[in-house]
Design an enzyme around this catalytic site. Structure first.
Site, PDB file in Angstrom:
ATOM      1  N   SER A   1       0.832  -1.194   0.000  1.00 39.48           N
ATOM      2  CA  SER A   1       0.000   0.000   0.000  1.00 39.48           C
ATOM      3  C   SER A   1       0.884   1.268   0.000  1.00 39.48           C
ATOM      4  CB  SER A   1      -0.959  -0.058   1.189  1.00 39.48           C
ATOM      5  OG  SER A   1      -2.043   0.823   1.004  1.00 39.48           O
TER       6      SER A   1
ATOM      7  N   HIS B   1      -7.482  -5.990   0.660  1.00 42.43           N
ATOM      8  CA  HIS B   1      -6.298  -5.117   0.623  1.00 42.43           C
ATOM      9  C   HIS B   1      -5.179  -5.629   1.531  1.00 42.43           C
ATOM     10  CE1 HIS B   1      -4.043  -1.529  -0.123  1.00 42.43           C
ATOM     11  NE2 HIS B   1      -4.136  -1.078   1.114  1.00 42.43           N
TER      12      HIS B   1
END
Length: 253
Positions: free
Chosen positions: A84, A234
């Site tokens: 990320s 995620h």
């Protein structure tokens, strides 16, 4: 200097956490890579974990922190895993210092611009008033009013610590994030290119890397591969650590 936890002997492998995370999130995977024969450096980016707090917060400065860390630890050539925000930092570092990076692994983020999407999380975090000396349970209760997802709450609560007896605080620098929220979504510079092997891993249930993003990825990282971890979101490395380790270790060999 940013904080790190170093484990194992062998080729240096830097692991960089995502936004609001810290090196501790990667402890288990770090130990696996150390057993595989890497010298693993689990980093805490500035304003996160046990690293220093600073008013300056953007990708340029975080990539510079990684460079300074490598210089201070005599790391001339490294491989990097970044998740990320840590993935965006790793991408920028690799394009700025390609001679220092052997292989790059980017977990669930692309080089593109991302619109601000952490508003609810920020509302939840800012709703905690530490001057009232809440307990851990009370902090979780406040977060749960905004964040129904148990996994997300647990992820945020990992950064909760006892600043002193009876006084909890978040390790991350929420005040600076409130001001610099838009920095997180910024794209890689238009002319940034890294020509060495790069692996992008996405979660099958995540919308961070879409099929239509492949062209942009190829422009910045011509020697790229994309792998998808099915039924993962995620936080793919936490949701399916076994497959994440298999895919990454085979790429790094």
């Amino acid at each position: 200097m940013i904080y790190s936890k170093i484990e194992g002997e062998g080729k240096p492998l830097l692991i960089i956490h995502g936004f609001l995370g810290m090196s501790d999130n990667w402890k288990t995977i770090g130990t696996q890579f150390a057993a595989d024969g890497f010298q693993v450096h689990l980093l805490d980016l500035r304003n996160h974990g046990k690293s220093f707090h600073s008013e300056e917060f953007n990708y340029e400065i975080m990539a510079r922190d990684v460079f300074d860390y490598c210089q201070a630890n005599n790391l001339e050539k490294v491989s990097i895993i970044g998740h990320s925000m840590g993935g965006k930092t790793a991408m920028l570092f690799a394009t700025k210092h390609p001679e220092m990076v052997e292989k790059l692994i980017v977990a669930d983020i692309g080089p593109k611009f991302y619109p601000q999407h952490h508003q609810i999380i920020f509302e939840a975090l800012n709703a905690v008033d530490f001057s009232l000396k809440p307990s851990r349970n009370e902090v979780e209760e406040i977060l749960s009013k905004y964040i129904p997802d148990f996994g997300t709450r647990q992820f945020l609560l990992k950064s909760l610590y006892w600043q002193e007896p009876g006084q909890l605080a978040f390790r991350f620098n929420l005040a600076v994030f409130n001001v610099n929220m838009d920095e997180i979504g910024k794209p890689l510079p238009e002319n940034a290119v890294f020509n060495k092997p790069t692996l992008f891993i996405r979660g099958g249930n995540s919308n961070y890397i879409l099929d239509e993003d492949f062209e942009t990825i190829k422009k910045h990282f011509p020697d790229y591969r994309i792998e998808t971890i099915p039924n993962a979101g995620h936080w793919l490395h936490a949701e399916n650590p076994k497959l994440f380790h298999e895919i990454t270790s085979s790429f790094l060999k």
